[in-house]
Write an enzyme that holds these catalytic residues in place. Structure first.
Site, PDB file in Angstrom:
ATOM      1  N   HIS A 142       1.032  -5.526 -11.963  1.00 29.77           N
ATOM      2  CA  HIS A 142       0.296  -5.107 -11.024  1.00 29.77           C
ATOM      3  C   HIS A 142       0.145  -3.502 -10.642  1.00 29.77           C
ATOM      4  O   HIS A 142       0.476  -2.964  -9.776  1.00 29.77           O
ATOM      5  CB  HIS A 142       0.529  -5.758  -9.462  1.00 29.77           C
ATOM      6  CG  HIS A 142       2.037  -5.544  -8.956  1.00 29.77           C
ATOM      7  ND1 HIS A 142       2.708  -4.422  -8.960  1.00 29.77           N
ATOM      8  CD2 HIS A 142       2.927  -6.546  -8.524  1.00 29.77           C
ATOM      9  CE1 HIS A 142       3.680  -4.352  -8.485  1.00 29.77           C
ATOM     10  NE2 HIS A 142       4.038  -5.634  -8.266  1.00 29.77           N
ATOM     11  N   HIS A 181      11.583 -16.024  -2.794  1.00 29.07           N
ATOM     12  CA  HIS A 181      10.604 -15.206  -2.487  1.00 29.07           C
ATOM     13  C   HIS A 181       9.421 -15.671  -3.238  1.00 29.07           C
ATOM     14  O   HIS A 181       9.499 -16.314  -4.093  1.00 29.07           O
ATOM     15  CB  HIS A 181      11.104 -13.963  -3.308  1.00 29.07           C
ATOM     16  CG  HIS A 181      10.135 -12.775  -3.552  1.00 29.07           C
ATOM     17  ND1 HIS A 181       9.047 -12.321  -2.863  1.00 29.07           N
ATOM     18  CD2 HIS A 181      10.010 -11.999  -4.755  1.00 29.07           C
ATOM     19  CE1 HIS A 181       8.495 -11.235  -2.910  1.00 29.07           C
ATOM     20  NE2 HIS A 181       9.143 -11.230  -4.347  1.00 29.07           N
ATOM     21  N   GLU A 190       6.425 -13.974  -4.229  1.00 28.61           N
ATOM     22  CA  GLU A 190       5.160 -13.258  -5.041  1.00 28.61           C
ATOM     23  C   GLU A 190       5.136 -14.050  -6.356  1.00 28.61           C
ATOM     24  O   GLU A 190       5.973 -14.906  -6.876  1.00 28.61           O
ATOM     25  CB  GLU A 190       6.098 -11.949  -5.300  1.00 28.61           C
ATOM     26  CG  GLU A 190       5.044 -11.052  -5.800  1.00 28.61           C
ATOM     27  CD  GLU A 190       5.487  -9.508  -5.846  1.00 28.61           C
ATOM     28  OE1 GLU A 190       6.599  -9.256  -5.894  1.00 28.61           O
ATOM     29  OE2 GLU A 190       4.472  -8.568  -6.019  1.00 28.61           O
ATOM     30  N   ASP A 235       4.712 -13.411  -9.502  1.00 24.92           N
ATOM     31  CA  ASP A 235       5.500 -13.591 -10.909  1.00 24.92           C
ATOM     32  C   ASP A 235       6.661 -14.307 -10.780  1.00 24.92           C
ATOM     33  O   ASP A 235       7.158 -14.657 -11.936  1.00 24.92           O
ATOM     34  CB  ASP A 235       5.969 -12.101 -10.942  1.00 24.92           C
ATOM     35  CG  ASP A 235       6.552 -11.658  -9.948  1.00 24.92           C
ATOM     36  OD1 ASP A 235       6.704 -11.665  -8.733  1.00 24.92           O
ATOM     37  OD2 ASP A 235       7.826 -10.858 -10.149  1.00 24.92           O
ATOM     38  N   HIS A 268      12.090  -7.412  -1.191  1.00 30.94           N
ATOM     39  CA  HIS A 268      11.173  -6.463  -0.872  1.00 30.94           C
ATOM     40  C   HIS A 268      10.054  -6.836  -0.307  1.00 30.94           C
ATOM     41  O   HIS A 268       9.020  -6.188  -0.096  1.00 30.94           O
ATOM     42  CB  HIS A 268      10.805  -5.566  -2.353  1.00 30.94           C
ATOM     43  CG  HIS A 268       9.953  -6.285  -3.312  1.00 30.94           C
ATOM     44  ND1 HIS A 268       8.654  -5.988  -3.420  1.00 30.94           N
ATOM     45  CD2 HIS A 268      10.383  -7.482  -4.037  1.00 30.94           C
ATOM     46  CE1 HIS A 268       8.268  -6.985  -4.447  1.00 30.94           C
ATOM     47  NE2 HIS A 268       9.041  -7.809  -4.551  1.00 30.94           N
ATOM     48  N   ASP A 276      14.521 -10.412  -6.401  1.00 28.83           N
ATOM     49  CA  ASP A 276      14.076  -9.050  -7.131  1.00 28.83           C
ATOM     50  C   ASP A 276      15.364  -7.916  -6.911  1.00 28.83           C
ATOM     51  O   ASP A 276      15.248  -6.980  -7.890  1.00 28.83           O
ATOM     52  CB  ASP A 276      12.887  -8.600  -6.730  1.00 28.83           C
ATOM     53  CG  ASP A 276      11.742  -9.296  -7.208  1.00 28.83           C
ATOM     54  OD1 ASP A 276      11.742 -10.506  -7.793  1.00 28.83           O
ATOM     55  OD2 ASP A 276      10.378  -8.988  -6.853  1.00 28.83           O
ATOM     56  N   TYR A 300      12.683   0.848 -11.034  1.00 28.29           N
ATOM     57  CA  TYR A 300      12.451  -0.444 -10.427  1.00 28.29           C
ATOM     58  C   TYR A 300      12.609  -0.001  -8.977  1.00 28.29           C
ATOM     59  O   TYR A 300      11.768  -0.307  -8.069  1.00 28.29           O
ATOM     60  CB  TYR A 300      13.509  -1.337 -10.690  1.00 28.29           C
ATOM     61  CG  TYR A 300      12.931  -2.836 -10.095  1.00 28.29           C
ATOM     62  CD1 TYR A 300      12.193  -3.606 -10.623  1.00 28.29           C
ATOM     63  CD2 TYR A 300      13.206  -3.316  -8.643  1.00 28.29           C
ATOM     64  CE1 TYR A 300      11.698  -4.888 -10.312  1.00 28.29           C
ATOM     65  CE2 TYR A 300      12.510  -4.139  -8.218  1.00 28.29           C
ATOM     66  CZ  TYR A 300      12.056  -5.245  -8.968  1.00 28.29           C
ATOM     67  OH  TYR A 300      11.499  -6.245  -8.254  1.00 28.29           O
ATOM     68  N   HIS A 335      14.863 -10.493 -12.396  1.00 26.64           N
ATOM     69  CA  HIS A 335      14.357  -9.710 -13.696  1.00 26.64           C
ATOM     70  C   HIS A 335      15.670  -9.178 -14.295  1.00 26.64           C
ATOM     71  O   HIS A 335      16.452  -8.534 -13.696  1.00 26.64           O
ATOM     72  CB  HIS A 335      13.313  -8.611 -13.137  1.00 26.64           C
ATOM     73  CG  HIS A 335      12.047  -9.233 -12.301  1.00 26.64           C
ATOM     74  ND1 HIS A 335      11.121  -9.749 -12.969  1.00 26.64           N
ATOM     75  CD2 HIS A 335      11.636  -9.133 -11.055  1.00 26.64           C
ATOM     76  CE1 HIS A 335      10.163 -10.050 -12.055  1.00 26.64           C
ATOM     77  NE2 HIS A 335      10.501  -9.910 -10.915  1.00 26.64           N
TER      78      HIS A 335
HETATM   79 FE1  FEO Z   1       8.474  -9.561  -5.794  1.00 27.02          FE
HETATM   80 FE2  FEO Z   1       9.417 -10.463  -8.908  1.00 27.02          FE
HETATM   81  O1  FEO Z   1       8.672 -10.554  -7.484  1.00 27.02           O
END
Ligand code: FEO
Length: 399
Positions: free
Chosen positions: A24, A78, A80, A82, A144, A163, A191, A224
């Site tokens: 993104h 979370h 999001e 991904d 986040h 994350d 990050y 991640h």
């Molecule tokens: Fe905030 Fe890895 O998504």
């Protein structure tokens, strides 16, 4: 595809994305991974999901341990996208119960048809016994995303941290002790700077809250990158330092140029800073991914922004950078501006306008030259670099 056992009966079942370079808009030169974790207990539980187009990989890894249709619980830390393969998991385990925060449910409802899903709202302190193991949920709003939470497996002292504490770092290694620590530190800083910079105060208070709860943590498994098992306290310390605005007593010159006048100015500036003993990096914006410029800004206590004047305004790449940086709400940094112009000028003034909106400490009024710096200009610019270096060193003593 195989799963990796990270604790007794707890498996990494994620996917490695070796090819992603634009996340993104955030450049990921090292790729990334989407981690999720399968807990084998009386109630088989999956914590988090991978990116949708890698769901087959995740399901294959789960299948190497157990039939995915036997998954009883899915924890969504979370929402999001991904980590958006939730519907793919639900397609094979339609009777699974989902656990998430109230705001995560709102997000989930916006993305999927959840009308037939068993969704359970949890909040900080809620526990879920899945057999021999107990999951403790801890909300981490704005770390986040507003819906964020983390999951702590009490018996294993394992924090599945979503994350937080992650890195965009694709590797066949799964653990921190299997990769060079310098690469890992750089990935963590990258990050944090690009995603978590605005949330330093929240991070500090959340870290304090975790400490107050007395949670023993001997492994941190983020969504991640690699898992922290050698020394999870290292990444906790790094976060605490970054949330406290720790920075090197160094400078970064971040600039762009039209006909190389502004670029010429970077040389005496750097020499002036070095004469004051301030290590300095130089970054040309159009040759550098934005996320790298942000990371380098974050590592240094001081920034010098250079911009030519274009139609009385900043050069577009510099304006874009400063707008992006303002959104990250940086603190405890000192900055100044320099640049060149042909007839009207205005870019340096505009740059200070942006720096002041960010409430950064500024060293004003900066320095601007007409057309091209001559010999006298170069001497003045060198002196300006020295003055800024001295001011930076004084400012740094406050921290
Ligand atoms: Fe905030 Fe890895 O998504």
């Amino acid at each position: 595809m195989h799963a990796v056992e990270i604790k007794p009966n707890i498996y990494w079942v994620g996917a490695i994305d070796w090819t992603v370079r634009d996340f993104h808009g955030y450049i990921t030169p090292n790729g990334t991974s989407y981690n999720n974790y399968l807990i084998m207990d009386e109630q088989i539980t999956l914590v988090d999901a991978v990116k949708k187009d890698l769901s087959r990989t995740c399901l294959d890894r789960i299948s190497s341990v157990v039939d995915p249709s036997k998954i009883k619980n899915i924890v969504v830390n979370h929402i999001e996208m991904d980590h958006g393969a939730v519907d793919k998991i639900m397609a094979v385990a339609p009777n699974a119960s989902l656990f998430m925060t109230k705001l995560a449910k709102y997000g989930l409802d916006r993305h999927f048809d959840t009308s037939k899903w068993d969704i359970n709202i949890v909040k900080s302190g809620d526990e879920l016994s899945i057999g021999k193991k107990t999951l403790l949920f801890l909300e981490t709003p704005m770390l986040h995303w507003p819906d964020s939470m983390v999951t702590y497996v009490k018996e294993d002292k394992l924090l599945i941290s979503q994350d937080a504490f992650g890195q965009h770092y694709a590797s066949s290694a799964r653990f921190d002790d299997q990769v060079p620590i310098e690469e890992l530190e750089d990935a963590v800083t990258d990050y944090y700077a690009n995603i978590l910079m605005p949330f330093g105060k929240l991070i500090k208070s959340k870290l304090a809250e975790i400490e107050k709860l007395g949670l023993e943590i001997d492994m941190i498994a983020p969504d991640h990158g690699v898992i922290w098992r050698r020394d999870p306290s290292k990444v906790l310390r790094m976060y605490n330092d970054m949330a406290s605005s720790k920075a090197e007593c160094s400078a970064v010159i971040i600039y762009d140029t039209m006909w190389k006048s502004t670029q010429l100015m970077t040389r005496p500036l750097m020499e002036g800073l070095l004469a004051e003993g301030v290590p300095t990096k130089v970054i040309k914006l159009r040759n550098t991914p934005m996320s790298v410029a942000i990371k380098e800004f974050w590592k240094s206590r001081g920034m010098l922004v250079g911009t030519p004047t274009l139609n009385n305004l900043m050069f577009p790449s510099v304006a874009e950078f400063l707008t992006h940086l303002r959104g990250l709400r940086p603190t405890n940094r000192i900055a100044c501006a320099f640049g060149s112009y042909g007839w009207g000028g205005g870019a340096v003034r505009e740059a200070y306008g942006e720096l002041n909106k960010m409430k950064l400490e500024t060293y004003e009024p900066g320095i601007a030259v007409k057309y091209r710096p001559d010999h006298e200009d170069m001497k003045k610019i060198h002196e300006f670099g020295k003055q800024f270096g001295r001011r930076l060193k004084e400012y740094h003593k406050k921290f």
